[in-house]
Design an enzyme around this catalytic site. Structure first.
Site, PDB file in Angstrom:
ATOM      1  N   ASN A  83      38.668  26.982  49.234  1.00  0.00           N
ATOM      2  CA  ASN A  83      38.842  27.161  50.546  1.00  0.00           C
ATOM      3  C   ASN A  83      37.357  26.960  51.450  1.00  0.00           C
ATOM      4  O   ASN A  83      36.485  26.843  50.732  1.00  0.00           O
ATOM      5  CB  ASN A  83      39.622  28.187  50.918  1.00  0.00           C
ATOM      6  CG  ASN A  83      40.672  28.130  52.068  1.00  0.00           C
ATOM      7  OD1 ASN A  83      40.361  27.593  52.979  1.00  0.00           O
ATOM      8  ND2 ASN A  83      41.598  28.762  52.004  1.00  0.00           N
ATOM      9  N   HIS A 113      15.337  36.378  42.823  1.00  0.00           N
ATOM     10  CA  HIS A 113      14.302  36.927  42.856  1.00  0.00           C
ATOM     11  C   HIS A 113      13.479  38.076  42.085  1.00  0.00           C
ATOM     12  O   HIS A 113      14.355  38.908  41.751  1.00  0.00           O
ATOM     13  CB  HIS A 113      13.548  37.122  44.282  1.00  0.00           C
ATOM     14  CG  HIS A 113      14.015  35.771  45.063  1.00  0.00           C
ATOM     15  ND1 HIS A 113      13.207  34.809  45.164  1.00  0.00           N
ATOM     16  CD2 HIS A 113      15.137  35.536  45.797  1.00  0.00           C
ATOM     17  CE1 HIS A 113      13.839  33.810  46.147  1.00  0.00           C
ATOM     18  NE2 HIS A 113      15.174  34.430  46.327  1.00  0.00           N
ATOM     19  N   ALA A 140      39.224  35.639  48.298  1.00  0.00           N
ATOM     20  CA  ALA A 140      38.223  35.592  49.555  1.00  0.00           C
ATOM     21  C   ALA A 140      37.030  36.791  49.604  1.00  0.00           C
ATOM     22  O   ALA A 140      37.218  37.971  49.102  1.00  0.00           O
ATOM     23  CB  ALA A 140      39.172  35.870  50.776  1.00  0.00           C
ATOM     24  N   ALA A 158      39.412  40.069  46.212  1.00  0.00           N
ATOM     25  CA  ALA A 158      38.967  39.703  47.397  1.00  0.00           C
ATOM     26  C   ALA A 158      37.859  40.610  47.533  1.00  0.00           C
ATOM     27  O   ALA A 158      38.030  41.800  47.508  1.00  0.00           O
ATOM     28  CB  ALA A 158      39.934  39.637  48.545  1.00  0.00           C
ATOM     29  N   LYS A 164      28.632  41.360  36.449  1.00  0.00           N
ATOM     30  CA  LYS A 164      28.477  41.224  34.901  1.00  0.00           C
ATOM     31  C   LYS A 164      29.675  40.505  34.592  1.00  0.00           C
ATOM     32  O   LYS A 164      30.473  40.197  35.438  1.00  0.00           O
ATOM     33  CB  LYS A 164      28.468  42.694  34.407  1.00  0.00           C
ATOM     34  CG  LYS A 164      29.725  43.506  34.799  1.00  0.00           C
ATOM     35  CD  LYS A 164      29.747  44.815  34.179  1.00  0.00           C
ATOM     36  CE  LYS A 164      31.001  45.605  34.489  1.00  0.00           C
ATOM     37  NZ  LYS A 164      30.919  46.905  33.872  1.00  0.00           N
ATOM     38  N   ARG A 181      43.074  45.803  35.259  1.00  0.00           N
ATOM     39  CA  ARG A 181      44.137  45.791  34.411  1.00  0.00           C
ATOM     40  C   ARG A 181      44.115  44.459  33.476  1.00  0.00           C
ATOM     41  O   ARG A 181      43.575  43.350  34.085  1.00  0.00           O
ATOM     42  CB  ARG A 181      45.511  45.866  34.916  1.00  0.00           C
ATOM     43  CG  ARG A 181      46.014  45.105  36.168  1.00  0.00           C
ATOM     44  CD  ARG A 181      47.208  45.450  36.362  1.00  0.00           C
ATOM     45  NE  ARG A 181      47.913  44.548  37.548  1.00  0.00           N
ATOM     46  CZ  ARG A 181      48.672  43.377  37.239  1.00  0.00           C
ATOM     47  NH1 ARG A 181      48.732  43.028  36.024  1.00  0.00           N
ATOM     48  NH2 ARG A 181      48.878  42.573  38.094  1.00  0.00           N
TER      49      ARG A 181
END
Length: 200
Positions: A83, A113, A140, A158, A164, A181
């Site tokens: 999107n 950095h 999103a 979202a 990680k 889950r």
């Protein structure tokens, strides 16, 4: 080791190198052209995506505007959907697997950095690849940081900050992103709370 090899290897390098910046400017011109296409110009968008990206599978769709550092370091599998306002900080490779769905305002970042302030003052950076498995859904506003992997079929909620690796077949949410889950048989029977899947 030249600067392009350093960019791909996780080594420190100067992104302000004049040769690198001149090359990058050429890719940003292609990106600009993609973002100026009209909704009716789907064939043109496909042509520009194939010119911009390292790999574009079948039936990929990206809604402009798209933001990218390069474009040329991003690999799209088949059926990728993104999107609007996808940001690709693709200073090294981003691999997006088949049938990945990406919500609006998602950032996938390979460039970072050093913490050392003297190095940051010099403007140096290093890059770590991001790998997204097949059938992943990224909600999103999620942010994927350098070096992470997301396993196949997983859902990233979202607004999550993925710092990680996330395993396959899970729902993971939060900042930092954590596994909530596993995806279960119930998810194959109900698509929302108690709403049963009613289509083949």
């Amino acid at each position: 080791m030249d600067i392009r090899e350093r960019m791909k290897s996780g080594k420190l390098y100067d992104p302000g190198d004049s040769e690198i910046m001149a090359e990058q400017a050429q890719w940003l011109e292609v990106l600009y052209d993609f973002n100026q296409t009209r909704p009716s110009q789907m064939e043109r968008r496909q042509e520009l995506m194939k010119k911009l990206f390292a790999q574009v599978g079948k039936n990929c769709y990206i809604e402009p505007p798209l933001h990218a550092n390069w474009g040329k370091n991003t690999h799209l599998g088949d059926g990728v959907y993104a999107n609007f306002n996808l940001t690709l900080v693709d200073d090294t490779d981003i691999y997006i697997g088949d049938h990945v769905m990406i919500g609006p305002n998602v950032t996938i970042d390979t460039g970072t950095h050093p913490v050392c302030p003297e190095l940051r003052e010099r403007g140096v950076q290093y890059n770590l690849p991001v790998i997204i498995g097949a059938n992943v859904w990224i909600g999103a506003g999620a942010i994927l940081l350098p070096g992470v992997r997301v396993g196949e079929n997983s859902v990233i909620g979202a607004g999550s900050l993925v710092n990680k690796d996330i395993p396959a077949n899970v729902v993971a949410v939060g900042s930092p992103c954590r596994v909530l889950r596993e995806i279960t048989q119930r998810d194959r029977e109900y698509y929302h709370k108690g709403w049963k899947i009613d289509m083949e």
